[in-house]
Structure formats: C-alpha cells, structure tokens
Design an enzyme around this catalytic site. Sequence first.
Site, PDB file in Angstrom:
ATOM      1  N   ALA A 219       1.019  -1.456   0.372  1.00  0.00           N
ATOM      2  CA  ALA A 219      -0.014  -0.036  -0.038  1.00  0.00           C
ATOM      3  C   ALA A 219       0.525   1.273   0.225  1.00  0.00           C
ATOM      4  O   ALA A 219       2.027   1.397   0.863  1.00  0.00           O
ATOM      5  CB  ALA A 219      -1.009   0.083   0.982  1.00  0.00           C
TER       6      ALA A 219
ATOM      7  N   GLY B   2       0.606  -5.000   1.386  1.00  0.00           N
ATOM      8  CA  GLY B   2      -0.603  -5.220  -0.393  1.00  0.00           C
ATOM      9  C   GLY B   2      -0.353  -5.901  -0.938  1.00  0.00           C
ATOM     10  O   GLY B   2      -0.937  -6.456  -2.055  1.00  0.00           O
TER      11      GLY B   2
ATOM     12  N   GLU C 265       0.158  -9.674  -0.600  1.00  0.00           N
ATOM     13  CA  GLU C 265      -1.997  -9.677   0.169  1.00  0.00           C
ATOM     14  C   GLU C 265      -2.845  -9.943  -1.542  1.00  0.00           C
ATOM     15  O   GLU C 265      -3.476 -10.306  -1.738  1.00  0.00           O
ATOM     16  CB  GLU C 265      -2.455  -8.624   0.887  1.00  0.00           C
ATOM     17  CG  GLU C 265      -1.592  -8.346   2.282  1.00  0.00           C
ATOM     18  CD  GLU C 265      -1.762  -7.609   2.942  1.00  0.00           C
ATOM     19  OE1 GLU C 265      -1.695  -6.598   3.009  1.00  0.00           O
ATOM     20  OE2 GLU C 265      -2.812  -7.616   4.430  1.00  0.00           O
TER      21      GLU C 265
ATOM     22  N   GLU D 232       4.813  -4.938   6.524  1.00  0.00           N
ATOM     23  CA  GLU D 232       4.689  -3.368   7.816  1.00  0.00           C
ATOM     24  C   GLU D 232       4.371  -3.152   8.983  1.00  0.00           C
ATOM     25  O   GLU D 232       4.743  -2.613   9.643  1.00  0.00           O
ATOM     26  CB  GLU D 232       2.589  -4.056   7.982  1.00  0.00           C
ATOM     27  CG  GLU D 232       1.815  -4.652   6.762  1.00  0.00           C
ATOM     28  CD  GLU D 232       2.270  -5.179   5.106  1.00  0.00           C
ATOM     29  OE1 GLU D 232       3.116  -6.131   6.326  1.00  0.00           O
ATOM     30  OE2 GLU D 232       1.287  -5.267   4.889  1.00  0.00           O
TER      31      GLU D 232
HETATM   32  N1  CAA Z   1       5.061   2.906  -0.665  1.00  0.00           N
HETATM   33  C1  CAA Z   1       5.088   4.245  -1.309  1.00  0.00           C
HETATM   34  N2  CAA Z   1       5.898   4.360  -1.847  1.00  0.00           N
HETATM   35  C2  CAA Z   1       7.293   3.572  -2.253  1.00  0.00           C
HETATM   36  C3  CAA Z   1       6.519   2.008  -1.711  1.00  0.00           C
HETATM   37  C4  CAA Z   1       5.345   1.957  -1.072  1.00  0.00           C
HETATM   38  N3  CAA Z   1       4.658   1.113  -0.389  1.00  0.00           N
HETATM   39  N4  CAA Z   1       7.590   1.228  -1.883  1.00  0.00           N
HETATM   40  C5  CAA Z   1       8.192   1.529  -2.812  1.00  0.00           C
HETATM   41  N5  CAA Z   1       8.210   3.184  -2.784  1.00  0.00           N
HETATM   42  C6  CAA Z   1       8.684   4.343  -3.663  1.00  0.00           C
HETATM   43  C7  CAA Z   1       9.742   4.654  -2.841  1.00  0.00           C
HETATM   44  O1  CAA Z   1       9.914   5.915  -2.383  1.00  0.00           O
HETATM   45  C8  CAA Z   1      10.661   5.171  -4.132  1.00  0.00           C
HETATM   46  O2  CAA Z   1      10.507   6.035  -4.163  1.00  0.00           O
HETATM   47  P1  CAA Z   1      11.205   7.931  -4.336  1.00  0.00           P
HETATM   48  O3  CAA Z   1      12.124   7.605  -5.782  1.00  0.00           O
HETATM   49  O4  CAA Z   1      10.363   8.522  -4.309  1.00  0.00           O
HETATM   50  O5  CAA Z   1      11.823   7.871  -3.173  1.00  0.00           O
HETATM   51  C9  CAA Z   1      10.726   4.693  -4.807  1.00  0.00           C
HETATM   52  O6  CAA Z   1       9.459   3.662  -5.279  1.00  0.00           O
HETATM   53  C10 CAA Z   1      11.787   3.061  -5.113  1.00  0.00           C
HETATM   54  O7  CAA Z   1      11.345   2.431  -4.323  1.00  0.00           O
HETATM   55  P2  CAA Z   1      13.313   2.541  -2.907  1.00  0.00           P
HETATM   56  O8  CAA Z   1      13.963   3.553  -3.950  1.00  0.00           O
HETATM   57  O9  CAA Z   1      12.526   2.306  -1.958  1.00  0.00           O
HETATM   58  O10 CAA Z   1      13.510   1.329  -4.114  1.00  0.00           O
HETATM   59  P3  CAA Z   1      14.871   0.318  -3.639  1.00  0.00           P
HETATM   60  O11 CAA Z   1      14.922  -0.858  -4.277  1.00  0.00           O
HETATM   61  O12 CAA Z   1      15.903   1.029  -2.904  1.00  0.00           O
HETATM   62  O13 CAA Z   1      14.016  -1.210  -1.960  1.00  0.00           O
HETATM   63  C11 CAA Z   1      12.323  -2.193  -1.452  1.00  0.00           C
HETATM   64  C12 CAA Z   1      12.562  -1.213  -2.433  1.00  0.00           C
HETATM   65  C13 CAA Z   1      12.700  -2.494  -0.500  1.00  0.00           C
HETATM   66  C14 CAA Z   1      10.686  -2.817  -2.167  1.00  0.00           C
HETATM   67  C15 CAA Z   1      12.002  -0.912  -0.959  1.00  0.00           C
HETATM   68  O14 CAA Z   1      11.622   0.362  -1.421  1.00  0.00           O
HETATM   69  C16 CAA Z   1      10.559  -0.723   0.384  1.00  0.00           C
HETATM   70  O15 CAA Z   1      11.238  -1.339   1.296  1.00  0.00           O
HETATM   71  N6  CAA Z   1       9.116  -0.576   0.209  1.00  0.00           N
HETATM   72  C17 CAA Z   1       8.447  -0.596   1.661  1.00  0.00           C
HETATM   73  C18 CAA Z   1       7.470  -1.746   1.593  1.00  0.00           C
HETATM   74  C19 CAA Z   1       6.603  -2.172   2.313  1.00  0.00           C
HETATM   75  O16 CAA Z   1       7.102  -1.321   3.851  1.00  0.00           O
HETATM   76  N7  CAA Z   1       5.356  -1.987   2.284  1.00  0.00           N
HETATM   77  C20 CAA Z   1       4.233  -2.805   3.458  1.00  0.00           C
HETATM   78  C21 CAA Z   1       3.675  -0.761   2.736  1.00  0.00           C
HETATM   79  S1  CAA Z   1       2.371  -0.785   3.753  1.00  0.00           S
HETATM   80  C22 CAA Z   1       0.404  -2.019   3.657  1.00  0.00           C
HETATM   81  O17 CAA Z   1       0.414  -2.781   2.596  1.00  0.00           O
HETATM   82  C23 CAA Z   1      -0.547  -2.286   4.209  1.00  0.00           C
HETATM   83  C24 CAA Z   1      -0.983  -3.259   4.298  1.00  0.00           C
HETATM   84  O18 CAA Z   1      -0.801  -4.514   4.628  1.00  0.00           O
HETATM   85  C25 CAA Z   1      -2.385  -2.990   3.342  1.00  0.00           C
END
Ligand code: CAA
Length: 257
Positions: A65, A108, A111, A131
């Site tokens: 998400a 998400g 999921e 998360e």
């Molecule tokens: N939401 C918003 N933006 C996201 C995102 C997310 N879940 N995942 C990645 N992005 C964005 C980053 O902010 C980044 O944007 P900017 O260039 O503007 O900074 C871009 O996508 C590229 O990401 P990274 O630079 O972080 O890429 P990376 O290769 O270094 O890392 C990753 C990849 C490990 C997937 C890392 O992006 C990450 O940890 N993302 C978040 C994963 C996460 O925590 N997901 C759970 C979300 S909460 C949820 O899903 C609740 C639910 O149950 C519904």
Amino acid sequence: MEFIISEPNYKPKVALVRLNRPKELNALNLQLMGELRDTMAELDNNPEVRVIIITGNEKAFAAGADIKQMSSKTAIDMLQIDQFSTWDGIRKTKKPIIAAVSGFALGGGCELAMLCDMIVASETAKFGQPEIKIGVMPGAGGTQRLTRAIGKARAMEMVLTGKFISAEEALQSGLINKIVPVELYLNETVKLAQDIAEMSPIAVQLAKESVNKAFDSSLQEGLFFERKNFYMLFASEDQKEGMAAFVEKRKPEFKGK
Ligand code: CAA
C-alpha cells in the site's frame, strides 16, 4: 485509467491487467486500487474473457500500500476512506485470476497476489509482509491468507519480523504454483491461463467458488456446497459435451452454456 493497463484480448480468452506505477514500485494507492476494481468488474462481465492475469513489471509486482498516502492519516480517516472496500470488490471476481509476480510482492502487494487464485513467480520474486517495520501490521488479508497458505509458524515469522522470502521458499511453503525464469514468467502464466480457458467456464466458476468455500466453512458445509455445485453442472450443455467427447474419444468444445 492512469495506473492500470488492461488488455482484454491479450490472448484468446485471456485478459492481462498490468499495475502501472513503476517509479513507485507499483505502490497501491487508492486511485490504482479503484481502477483495478473497475477493470476487474469489466473483465468479469466481458464474455470473451475466461481468465484474468494480474501482473506488474520485472522489478515489482507491487511494493505494498502507498505508505506516503497513508502516513499522516488518523484512525478515523482510515475508517472513513475504507480503502479495503475496493479489495472486497476485486475478491468478488468470478473468473479465475492468476498473479504473475516478478520482483517485490510486499505488504499489500503480497496480499493482492494471495487474493488471486494462483501465483506464478519469476525466480527474482520476493514475498513479504514488512508492515511491522513501519509500525503497523497487514490489513488486507496478510495475517489470514498467508497463515492459511503457509501455516502458522512461517506466517508468524514473516509477519512479526517483516523478512522477505524468496520464490524458492514461497514454492516450498505452498504459497505459489511455480517458479519460472524471469524472461518467461508471463508466457508461462499465459500457458496456465490458456489451459484453464479451454475448460467449461461454468464448471470453472463453480469449481473456484467451491475451493474458496473451503476457507470459510466447516468440512460438512463445504462438502454440501460442493455437492450442490456438482449436481448443478449437470444442467449445463458443457457437461453433456464434455462427457460425450470423452466417450467418443475427441476433444470437447465447451460453449459456456
Ligand atoms: N509506498 C509508497 N512508495 C513506495 C513504496 C510504498 N509501499 N515502496 C516503494 N516506494 C517508492 C519509494 O519511496 C521510492 O520513491 P522515491 O524515488 O520518490 O523515493 C521508489 O518507490 C523506489 O523505492 P526504493 O528507492 O525504496 O527502492 P529500493 O529498491 O531501494 O527498495 C523496497 C525497494 C525494499 C521494496 C523498498 O521500497 C520498501 O521497503 N518499500 C516499502 C515496502 C513496505 O513496507 N510495504 C508495506 C506497505 S504497508 C501495507 O501494504 C499495508 C497493507 O497491509 C495493505
């Protein structure tokens, strides 16, 4: 549609839906999920489509998400936005859905893949429910579907540590159907979709419904539900055609009637 590319006639009887927010690793914001729900409803009603594939790109199926969109929200905002109602809409899709996953399927994203009926993964796929690392927990089925798919011990470890698992571990755990080299994962998903698309769509629909019933009913209720659906199929022309073709040693031609 800004974040979804839909190709209803990607292959005969097989539709392809692509999550298309590549710069954000297909983070599932509200607009994307709304578009996905509308697309799935359209494809479910399209008589030319029998199976739907949802995919992302090589680097990410979806990284969860949209954290930026959620970060400043209050509990009441979350309640009123009711972001998961779109997920409920997608879950109602009657046709089979296959997730073709490469790269990140996190939060998400994992999921959403689990909401699909089957998952084909490229060898680079990584699944996780991270998360916990951002101070929350899965909210779109992660604690429920993952536990049912891979069992309590493994689900607990993934949900409580946020660690990712590889495609290989996902296969061994029973989360996914198969692993395919990255350059072939979409083709292999299409092959699986085409195999299903050749079956009677009525039998496919009722069989999907019946397998899903196993997740939220007692064995007795589930067996009863299955039996009714089995009997109901004898009202279809496809049942007559399928059994006649077997006896006559030819390939059946199912019409969905
Ligand atoms: N939401 C918003 N933006 C996201 C995102 C997310 N879940 N995942 C990645 N992005 C964005 C980053 O902010 C980044 O944007 P900017 O260039 O503007 O900074 C871009 O996508 C590229 O990401 P990274 O630079 O972080 O890429 P990376 O290769 O270094 O890392 C990753 C990849 C490990 C997937 C890392 O992006 C990450 O940890 N993302 C978040 C994963 C996460 O925590 N997901 C759970 C979300 S909460 C949820 O899903 C609740 C639910 O149950 C519904």
